[in-house]
Design a protein around this motif. Structure first.
Motif, short mmCIF file in Angstrom:
data_model
loop_
_atom_site.label_atom_id
_atom_site.label_comp_id
_atom_site.label_asym_id
_atom_site.label_seq_id
_atom_site.Cartn_x
_atom_site.Cartn_y
_atom_site.Cartn_z
N VAL A 176 0.84 -1.20 0.00
CA VAL A 176 0.00 0.00 0.00
C VAL A 176 0.87 1.26 0.00
CG1 VAL A 176 -1.65 1.34 1.37
CG2 VAL A 176 -1.96 -1.13 1.11
N LEU A 177 1.92 1.26 0.81
CA LEU A 177 2.76 2.45 0.97
C LEU A 177 3.73 2.64 -0.17
CD1 LEU A 177 3.52 2.29 4.82
CD2 LEU A 177 1.81 3.67 3.62
N THR A 178 3.93 1.61 -0.99
CA THR A 178 4.87 1.74 -2.11
C THR A 178 4.16 1.70 -3.47
OG1 THR A 178 5.31 -0.66 -2.03
CG2 THR A 178 6.81 0.79 -0.81
N GLY A 179 2.84 1.88 -3.45
CA GLY A 179 2.11 1.99 -4.71
C GLY A 179 1.72 0.69 -5.35
N GLU A 180 1.76 -0.41 -4.61
CA GLU A 180 1.32 -1.70 -5.14
C GLU A 180 0.28 -2.30 -4.20
OE1 GLU A 180 4.71 -4.17 -5.73
OE2 GLU A 180 5.64 -2.84 -7.20
N PRO A 181 -0.87 -1.63 -4.07
CA PRO A 181 -1.86 -2.06 -3.08
C PRO A 181 -2.56 -3.35 -3.45
CG PRO A 181 -2.74 -0.29 -4.42
CD PRO A 181 -1.30 -0.45 -4.82
N ARG A 182 -2.79 -4.16 -2.46
CA ARG A 182 -3.67 -5.33 -2.55
C ARG A 182 -4.37 -5.44 -1.22
NH1 ARG A 182 -1.75 -9.93 0.16
NH2 ARG A 182 0.47 -9.87 0.71
N PRO A 183 -5.59 -5.93 -1.18
CA PRO A 183 -6.33 -5.99 0.09
C PRO A 183 -5.84 -7.12 0.98
CG PRO A 183 -7.64 -6.92 -1.67
CD PRO A 183 -6.41 -6.37 -2.32
N TYR A 184 -5.98 -6.91 2.28
CA TYR A 184 -5.72 -7.98 3.24
C TYR A 184 -6.99 -8.80 3.37
CZ TYR A 184 -4.84 -10.41 7.63
OH TYR A 184 -4.69 -11.40 8.59
N THR A 185 -6.90 -10.07 3.06
CA THR A 185 -8.08 -10.94 3.06
C THR A 185 -8.07 -11.97 4.18
OG1 THR A 185 -7.00 -12.40 1.46
CG2 THR A 185 -8.42 -10.66 0.58
N GLY A 186 -7.10 -11.85 5.09
CA GLY A 186 -6.99 -12.81 6.17
C GLY A 186 -5.74 -13.65 6.02
N THR A 187 -5.41 -14.40 7.06
CA THR A 187 -4.20 -15.21 7.08
C THR A 187 -4.55 -16.65 7.44
OG1 THR A 187 -2.90 -13.30 7.80
CG2 THR A 187 -1.92 -15.47 8.14
N ARG A 188 -3.96 -17.57 6.73
CA ARG A 188 -4.14 -18.98 7.03
C ARG A 188 -3.23 -19.31 8.22
NH1 ARG A 188 -6.87 -21.28 3.00
NH2 ARG A 188 -6.22 -23.39 3.47
N THR A 189 -3.82 -19.60 9.36
CA THR A 189 -3.04 -19.75 10.59
C THR A 189 -2.89 -21.21 11.02
OG1 THR A 189 -5.01 -19.45 11.96
CG2 THR A 189 -3.74 -17.48 11.43
N ILE A 190 -1.71 -21.49 11.55
CA ILE A 190 -1.43 -22.78 12.19
C ILE A 190 -0.76 -22.46 13.52
CG2 ILE A 190 -0.17 -24.94 12.07
CD1 ILE A 190 -0.33 -24.80 9.04
N THR A 191 -1.35 -22.89 14.61
CA THR A 191 -0.81 -22.63 15.94
C THR A 191 -0.22 -23.91 16.50
OG1 THR A 191 -2.47 -20.91 16.34
CG2 THR A 191 -1.34 -21.82 18.27
N ARG A 192 1.06 -23.86 16.87
CA ARG A 192 1.72 -24.99 17.53
C ARG A 192 1.99 -24.62 18.98
NH1 ARG A 192 4.17 -28.90 14.14
NH2 ARG A 192 4.48 -30.01 16.10
N LEU A 193 1.63 -25.49 19.90
CA LEU A 193 1.92 -25.26 21.31
C LEU A 193 3.40 -25.55 21.54
CD1 LEU A 193 0.66 -24.58 24.11
CD2 LEU A 193 0.53 -27.06 24.48
N LYS A 194 4.13 -24.54 21.99
CA LYS A 194 5.57 -24.69 22.21
C LYS A 194 5.80 -25.17 23.64
CE LYS A 194 5.77 -20.53 20.68
NZ LYS A 194 4.46 -20.59 20.01
N ALA A 195 5.52 -26.45 23.86
CA ALA A 195 5.66 -27.06 25.19
C ALA A 195 6.36 -28.40 25.01
CB ALA A 195 4.30 -27.25 25.85
N ARG A 196 7.57 -28.49 25.48
CA ARG A 196 8.36 -29.70 25.25
C ARG A 196 7.66 -30.92 25.85
NH1 ARG A 196 14.79 -29.54 25.89
NH2 ARG A 196 14.41 -28.29 24.01
N GLY A 197 7.56 -31.97 25.03
CA GLY A 197 6.91 -33.18 25.47
C GLY A 197 5.44 -33.26 25.11
N VAL A 198 4.90 -32.19 24.52
CA VAL A 198 3.50 -32.17 24.10
C VAL A 198 3.46 -31.72 22.64
CG1 VAL A 198 1.22 -31.17 24.45
CG2 VAL A 198 2.71 -31.58 26.42
N ASP A 199 2.81 -32.51 21.81
CA ASP A 199 2.72 -32.15 20.39
C ASP A 199 1.27 -31.79 20.06
OD1 ASP A 199 2.73 -32.38 17.39
OD2 ASP A 199 4.81 -32.93 17.81
N LEU A 200 1.02 -30.50 19.89
CA LEU A 200 -0.33 -30.02 19.61
C LEU A 200 -0.29 -28.99 18.49
CD1 LEU A 200 -3.39 -29.61 20.22
CD2 LEU A 200 -2.69 -27.90 21.91
N ALA A 201 -1.13 -29.18 17.49
CA ALA A 201 -1.28 -28.21 16.40
C ALA A 201 -2.75 -27.91 16.19
CB ALA A 201 -0.67 -28.76 15.11
#
Length: 507
Positions: free
Chosen positions: A299-324
């Motif tokens: 937007v600030l450099t003259g090449e605007p495109r809309p923000y349509t959202g982000t594809r999110t993946i959350t990983r719990l950073k807790a050693r010994g636990v695997d959660l996504a």
């Protein structure tokens, strides 16, 4: 005269925006004002600092090239004069702007618990509200020599902090007012299994228990019970920092309200990251901040495109636990096919939602072999295999996207530190030839650790890709090495228009 962009906030969002502006419009006059005295750092890694796995300095983001960005740390902005297009600091410094960006982030929410705060609103004795590296140092200074620690809040950060301290030998009680651990992301079955897994790691989750009072060494709960603790760490959510915007007359609801181009009601003022409310939502996650920085740079450099959202993946950073938690997670998606697998005896839980053959949401607990395949299907939007159970059990592959050579250079490999395939290839050409060296150079794998497997595969692929030209050159008598890009590391980040290492990145 070059365009003057002033960014209020030196967190990951503001830092990334400045990085992109320098890459796309090198003549831009960029000034960052940071309230903290620290250089910009990645908040995602705070739990790793508390666990002792990372030094505080290891969380610092790459410095901007000399002379490209003026960064003022330890500076608080007092006011915004929209008519004059000026920002005034607490020290009386006045900075004019052509474009102003609010990247002010968020502050810890302190629940209404008796004795939790002093009269001036600051945390009381024996309490640390965790949000910054300075707060990590406070925790370090105030940790009891022995005994137990309490954490108020059983969301992602609260559980990561609790596990970090249990790694150091503390018994930790997590007091959470919600019905189960991580109730914003998980349903009851997954939340209960997560609590059981943490219980085996010296972290006791007390869900559905409201705290009513803190006495300095004990947290009293509404049911009359209490938790003894040498230190209370508050991780009960955050509140967007919107006071500057509100005082300037900008529209504020939960956050600073912006449109799809991240513009406020004043076309010269934008907002992004934890303080911004886009499409009626405040994300509070790192991935949307990276993506919003990319959009705003355009937007600030003259090449605007809309923000349509982000594809999110959350990983719990807790050693010994695997959660996504992927995409919609456990939320119901209209019309989606949903498969649920639960095995309490083994601490495993999976929920997969597929709409029109594409993965739209998933929760994977205790199933590390399936996370990479499901994540790739979600990111690439490729069709999921018909055998959903095999996919959840890690026996089905995600398809050709798993081949590192087929991934575009801008593919984000490490979500915690926003490390792309380009970044890994650039670090490789600069001498980081082992996984450990790539981790040190790029910070990949230092967060939740969920990217270790793809980083290893890319490392193997880079080695093979690098050795092949050498062998061909030896046969032809040409001993020249493939060219190395000597530009700033920022040039290899997402959204930039050139590929810094085309010889290695071409499929």
């Amino acid at each position: 005269m070059s365009r003057r962009v002033v960014i209020i906030g030196n967190g990951p969002a503001g830092h990334r925006l400045a990085e992109l502006l320098c890459a796309r419009a090198p003549g831009t006059d960029v000034t960052i004002l940071g309230a903290e005295s620290e250089p910009a750092y990645n908040r995602v890694l705070l739990a790793s600092v508390l666990a002792g796995r990372l030094a505080a300095e290891a969380t610092y983001l790459a410095r901007h090239p000399e002379g490209s960005v003026r960064v003022l740390t330890g500076v608080r902005v007092e006011s915004i004069d929209r008519r004059r297009q000026e920002v005034r600091t607490g020290e009386g410094v006045v900075l004019p702007y052509d474009d102003l960006v609010l990247a002010t982030g968020a502050a810890c929410f302190l629940p209404p618990v008796q004795g939790l705060t002093e009269e001036d609103g600051r945390p009381a004795k024996g309490v640390v509200a965790l949000r910054t590296l300075a707060d990590c140092r406070l925790v370090e200074d105030r940790l009891p020599v022995r005994g137990s620690v309490a954490v108020l809040g059983g969301g992602v950060l609260g559980l990561e902090v609790a596990r970090a301290l249990s790694e150091r030998g503390y018994d930790v009680d997590v007091v959470h007012g919600g019905p189960h651990a991580m109730d914003r992301q998980l349903g009851p079955a997954a939340g209960d299994l997560l609590a059981t897994a943490l219980g085996g790691l010296s972290v006791r989750v007390l869900a559905g228990r409201m705290a009513t009072a803190w006495t300095g060494d004990r947290l009293t709960l509404r049911d009359g019970s209490s938790v003894a603790a040498g230190l209370l760490i508050v991780c009960a959510g955050v509140v967007p920092e919107t006071s500057l915007a509100r005082d300037a007359g900008l529209r504020v609801e939960r956050g600073v309200v912006v449109d799809e181009y991240l513009r406020t009601g004043d076309p010269r003022i934008h907002a992004l990251g934890d303080c911004a409310e886009v499409h009626g939502e405040v994300s509070g996650l790192i991935a949307p901040a990276w993506e919003q920085a990319d959009v705003l740079a355009g937007v600030l450099t003259g090449e605007p495109r809309p923000y349509t959202g982000t594809r999110t993946i959350t990983r719990l950073k807790a050693r010994g636990v695997d959660l996504a938690v992927i995409g919609a997670g456990e939320s119901e998606v209209a019309g989606a096919e949903t498969v649920v697998l639960t095995d309490p005896a083994r601490g495993q839980y999976a929920r997969l939602s597929v709409l029109d053959t594409r993965v739209v949401g998933a929760v994977l607990l205790g199933l590390p072999d399936s996370v990479a395949a499901v994540s790739q299907l979600y990111d690439s939007e490729e069709a999921a295999p018909n055998d959903r159970l095999s996919l959840l059990m890690g026996r089905a592959v995600a398809g050709p996207a798993q081949d590192p050579g087929s991934l575009p250079g801008q593919t984000v490999i490490c979500r915690c530190s926003n490390v792309t395939k380009n970044d890994l290839a650039t670090a490789w050409l600069r001498g980081a030839r082992e996984e450990s060296e790539l981790a040190e150079a790029t910070r990949a794998t230092t967060g939740c650790g969920g990217c270790r497997s793809p980083v290893k595969e890319i490392c193997r692929w880079l080695r093979a890709k690098h050795e092949q030209p050498d062998a061909d050159a030896a046969r032809s008598g040409d001993e020249q090495d493939p060219p190395v890009d000597h530009a700033s590391p920022a040039s290899s980040r997402r959204g930039d228009h050139r590929d810094p290492v085309p010889e290695l990145l071409a499929p």
